[in-house]
Each structure stands twice: as C-alpha cells, then as structure tokens.
Design a protein around this motif. Sequence first.
Motif, PDB file in Angstrom:
ATOM      1  N   ARG A 196       4.808   8.420   5.128  1.00 14.11           N
ATOM      2  CA  ARG A 196       4.419   7.786   4.052  1.00 14.11           C
ATOM      3  C   ARG A 196       3.173   7.530   4.906  1.00 14.11           C
ATOM      4  O   ARG A 196       3.894   6.705   6.294  1.00 14.11           O
ATOM      5  CB  ARG A 196       4.301   6.946   3.840  1.00 14.11           C
ATOM      6  N   GLY A 209      -3.228   5.019 -14.029  1.00 16.81           N
ATOM      7  CA  GLY A 209      -3.156   5.406 -12.853  1.00 16.81           C
ATOM      8  C   GLY A 209      -3.599   4.703 -11.101  1.00 16.81           C
ATOM      9  O   GLY A 209      -3.083   5.520 -10.046  1.00 16.81           O
ATOM     10  N   LYS A 210      -4.175   3.713 -11.178  1.00 14.61           N
ATOM     11  CA  LYS A 210      -4.328   3.106  -9.839  1.00 14.61           C
ATOM     12  C   LYS A 210      -3.459   2.333  -9.249  1.00 14.61           C
ATOM     13  O   LYS A 210      -2.580   1.464 -10.121  1.00 14.61           O
ATOM     14  CB  LYS A 210      -5.653   2.456 -10.567  1.00 14.61           C
ATOM     15  N   PRO A 211      -3.429   1.801  -8.121  1.00 15.47           N
ATOM     16  CA  PRO A 211      -2.583   0.958  -7.674  1.00 15.47           C
ATOM     17  C   PRO A 211      -2.964  -0.844  -8.095  1.00 15.47           C
ATOM     18  O   PRO A 211      -4.090  -0.457  -7.891  1.00 15.47           O
ATOM     19  CB  PRO A 211      -2.472   1.005  -5.934  1.00 15.47           C
ATOM     20  N   ASN A 253      -1.031  10.375  -2.164  1.00 12.51           N
ATOM     21  CA  ASN A 253      -0.405  10.007  -3.131  1.00 12.51           C
ATOM     22  C   ASN A 253      -1.278   8.346  -3.328  1.00 12.51           C
ATOM     23  O   ASN A 253      -0.782   7.948  -4.874  1.00 12.51           O
ATOM     24  CB  ASN A 253       0.736   8.995  -2.630  1.00 12.51           C
ATOM     25  N   SER A 254      -1.792   7.698  -2.960  1.00  9.04           N
ATOM     26  CA  SER A 254      -3.242   6.944  -3.686  1.00  9.04           C
ATOM     27  C   SER A 254      -4.226   7.414  -2.216  1.00  9.04           C
ATOM     28  O   SER A 254      -4.555   8.027  -2.045  1.00  9.04           O
ATOM     29  CB  SER A 254      -3.158   4.918  -3.764  1.00  9.04           C
ATOM     30  N   PRO A 265       2.938   1.288  -3.315  1.00  9.08           N
ATOM     31  CA  PRO A 265       2.144   0.808  -4.312  1.00  9.08           C
ATOM     32  C   PRO A 265       2.948   0.382  -6.192  1.00  9.08           C
ATOM     33  O   PRO A 265       3.477   2.392  -7.319  1.00  9.08           O
ATOM     34  CB  PRO A 265       1.119   1.706  -5.244  1.00  9.08           C
ATOM     35  N   GLY A 302      -5.449   5.539  -0.187  1.00  2.99           N
ATOM     36  CA  GLY A 302      -4.899   4.982   1.159  1.00  2.99           C
ATOM     37  C   GLY A 302      -3.825   5.613   1.684  1.00  2.99           C
ATOM     38  O   GLY A 302      -2.882   4.946   2.796  1.00  2.99           O
ATOM     39  N   VAL A 303      -2.857   6.409   0.571  1.00  6.22           N
ATOM     40  CA  VAL A 303      -1.627   6.781   1.521  1.00  6.22           C
ATOM     41  C   VAL A 303      -1.757   8.550   1.079  1.00  6.22           C
ATOM     42  O   VAL A 303      -1.834   8.562   0.167  1.00  6.22           O
ATOM     43  CB  VAL A 303      -0.613   5.824   0.774  1.00  6.22           C
ATOM     44  N   GLN A 326       0.885  -0.858   0.149  1.00  3.82           N
ATOM     45  CA  GLN A 326       0.131   0.301  -0.089  1.00  3.82           C
ATOM     46  C   GLN A 326       1.205   0.833  -0.130  1.00  3.82           C
ATOM     47  O   GLN A 326       0.627   2.293  -0.818  1.00  3.82           O
ATOM     48  CB  GLN A 326      -0.653   0.187   1.025  1.00  3.82           C
ATOM     49  N   SER A 327       2.044   1.628   0.897  1.00  2.00           N
ATOM     50  CA  SER A 327       3.120   2.462   0.951  1.00  2.00           C
ATOM     51  C   SER A 327       3.375   2.574  -0.426  1.00  2.00           C
ATOM     52  O   SER A 327       3.703   3.520  -1.177  1.00  2.00           O
ATOM     53  CB  SER A 327       3.615   2.215   2.119  1.00  2.00           C
ATOM     54  N   ASN A 361     -10.598   7.530  -3.203  1.00  2.00           N
ATOM     55  CA  ASN A 361     -10.170   7.698  -4.307  1.00  2.00           C
ATOM     56  C   ASN A 361      -9.070   8.257  -3.818  1.00  2.00           C
ATOM     57  O   ASN A 361      -8.254   8.653  -2.390  1.00  2.00           O
ATOM     58  CB  ASN A 361     -10.850   7.816  -5.233  1.00  2.00           C
ATOM     59  N   GLU A 362      -8.455   8.997  -4.724  1.00  2.00           N
ATOM     60  CA  GLU A 362      -7.517   9.365  -4.116  1.00  2.00           C
ATOM     61  C   GLU A 362      -7.226  10.811  -3.866  1.00  2.00           C
ATOM     62  O   GLU A 362      -6.255  12.192  -4.103  1.00  2.00           O
ATOM     63  CB  GLU A 362      -6.122   9.469  -5.289  1.00  2.00           C
ATOM     64  N   PHE A 397       1.552   1.867  -9.925  1.00  2.00           N
ATOM     65  CA  PHE A 397       0.996   2.150 -10.487  1.00  2.00           C
ATOM     66  C   PHE A 397       0.532   1.175 -11.957  1.00  2.00           C
ATOM     67  O   PHE A 397       1.572   1.648 -12.599  1.00  2.00           O
ATOM     68  CB  PHE A 397       0.961   2.882 -10.474  1.00  2.00           C
TER      69      PHE A 397
END
Lengths: 166, 271
Positions: free
Chosen positions: B203, A53-55, B239-240, A47, B242-243, A44-45, B212-213, A49
């Motif tokens: 982070r 553009g999504k993890p 950044n995403s 990722p 969840g982060v 998660q930290s 969403n981000e 992509f």
Amino acid sequence: MIIKIKRADGGVSLMSCVESAIVSEKESPTKKEIKDFVDAQVAQSFPKFGIDGKPTGEVDESVILSWSEVDESDIPTVRNYRDAWTHGFEIDLEKAKAIQKDLIIRKAHERVEKDEFGVQDFSTVKKELAGIDFDSIKSVDDLYNTWADSIDNRKDKRKYDLKRKK
Amino acid sequence: MAQITRFDGNLKPFADDALGTERTVFGAETQDDTLDANINADFWRGWGIVGVNGLPTKQDFNAFAYTSTALTAHLYQTGVSPWNDEQEYFTGSITNVGGVLYKAIQDNIGEEPSADDGSNWESITGTSYTLPESDETTVGGVEKATQAEAESESLNKNITADNAKHTKGSAKAWVNFNGTGVIAIRESYNVSSLTDDGTGRYRVNMTNPLVNENGVVLTNHCSQNTYSYSTSMTKGVMNSAGVAHVMGQNSAANTFLDQVYMQVAIFGDLA
C-alpha cells in the motif's frame, strides 16, 4: 520507523514511514506528534468506508487489530512464507503449506518458460504434487524441504531460517 | 544630414591620453579623470572664469572638451544612463536601473524607478523578475496560476516551482522501493508511508492525497538493475484518494511475487 500492524486475519502488515513526512513541520516532533502521524497513516492505509463509499477517517477494525513500532532487526529477512507470518513473526504452518504448493507450481512454470519442461513434465509435477501428504508435515523445516521430485529431488535437508542473510 | 556612422572602436573622451597636467580640471590646476571632479562650479560658469582680456589655457580647453566628450562616451558605454536621484526627469525620459529600462510617465526627481508604484515610471524592457513568495499571486506582472488554473492549463498564467506539481501531466506521487527482505523505500515524492501486506502486495500512502480515487497508478518492476528477462508483472489501483494498492505477481503461475525494484507513479488532481 517501521510499524507492525496486526491484522484480524492473523497476518501482519509492516508500514515503513517516510521520515521527512513526519518531520516536515518540525525537526524534532514530540512523541505525541509521531503517534498522531502513525495513527493517521494507519487510518489512511486501512480505512473504514462509509455507505457512500468514501473513507470515514477511521481505521477499519474488521481488518486491523492494533499497531506498534517494531525494531527492524526483529523482522524476518527471508520472505518465502511471508503470507504465513503471524503477529509474532512465526510461521502459520497451514498457510505455509498452501504457499509451498503454489511455489512448486510456480517453479514448474519457470521451467516451462526456460524450455526445460514440456507439457508432459508439467503434468508429472502436478501428479507428484497431488501425491504429497501435506497433512503429515508438522514443521516448517519439513515443509521447506518438501518438493515435487521433478522440481527438486535433492535429499539433503535444509533448515528454514527466517533471519538468513540473503 | 546623413546618418552618422558609429565610431569603429572604443570611444574615449577628448584628451584622454593627455600627459601629466596637459589636461587639468576645468578652472583648476589639478588633474582628475572623474566627471564628478570635472563638472564643478567653474564648469557650470564656463569661460567666465577667464578675465575680460585673459586667455583660456590649453589645460582648460582640454578639460572642457574632455568633460563634454566623456559624457558622450559614458552614453556609448551604458546605452541609457543609469538613474540618479538628483537628475531631473521629464515625461518620456528613459533611464536604466540594473539593466532594466524605465520610461517616465510624469516629470519627477528622486523617485527610484524599481521601487515606484507605477505613478512615475513604467518598465519598458528587460524586466528582471524576482522569484515570488509562496503567497504572492503575480510573477513579473503576470498572474500566477492557481491550482485549478494549473490543472486546466489556463493560458497566460505563470507556472512556478510551487504550483508546477498541479499540472495534469505531472506525477503527483512516486516511489521506488525494494520489495524483498525488509521493505525499504529508495526514493519517493509525496509518499508518507509504504505498507507491506504480504508477498508482492503493498500500500502506498500519499502525503497529500488526490481529490478522489480516480487517479492513475503506473507500476513497473525489475528483479535486478541490469537487462533481465521475466514473465512477472505488476498492477496498481487507487483504493482511496490517498492510498494505492500495488501488486507484483508471477503472470504464469498467477501468484504474488516480491520484486527487488518496485516503481510506482500516481497521476491525478491533488485535493
């Protein structure tokens, strides 16, 4: 629990896990559950992509090499050269030199903020900094004692101790 | 008839202060203050307990009046008499269960109002709500807000302890940590881990991520927990989903900087 994450750029990241997040479901998670939790946190930290553009849910292996638990007592407490830490918590001297240059400039700015320096003093520091032969510095201790005279001109040499108590 | 003014005092039954056996249970020679004892078979029969040419005793008169007025005093005490499983109730009757009033919607006996399915009784006032289980969808008859309804601030929906976090104005995660030495979290909410990437760079991993981000990351810092002057600053961005990436820096020298008190709050809709 602290996880040492070895980065591809030679540096190291340190992840502090929130204990309650691990044991939220069970009071005594198994080793596998802990490993799965840590793996998920790293993914998660850092990722990877996708093209959208999504993890993707995977670790970006171009950034991260590996990770493992580390004992807190093994982690340096002095962070002057934090960005120069290697995978083994040694100091990368070349990176540290860049940090020292930034530190000298930062100290000059702080003097300006405190009205201890004028514009001319700041220019002097920059000249002094340009005159320092960083290539000749071969140890962290020497680097630690390298300053522009206008900032710090004491002659007593101090040893850089990663584990010094603050 | 003019309106009767309420008795100004504590209404007690007739002969409540009777001495010894000046008042006995109706038709008996024993003394008792309870309605259960006084409302007995003789009470139901009435003066038939006295022979054709007999005379009621002072004690029986006291018992009769005591019981009658005790019933009135009971209503003064309770306002509405508590429900009883042997009492006959008729459509429109009102009773009291633990301070909650119920009106009978049909004649019934032995149908406990608070456990009724709505076919015999309806609550008319003072509803006492019980906290809902997490899987219950109504609270006190009002529908509990779903996550989407809490986020959209729907009217006439209940917000409870477990869905309050979904309201737009609530921080979805926050953390207070020491950004010097070995990085350490002081307190946090919905944060599963914190990563130290280097001087002034961190982070924040959320346990339950945003949808969403596009969330908002608010950051703040202090070098000490007293009044202090500083030109350093903090920044943060998702950044995403969840982060959040959080940075501390010296604004004058434009270099990253560790801070003793780093504070981060994240807003947005949870996934």
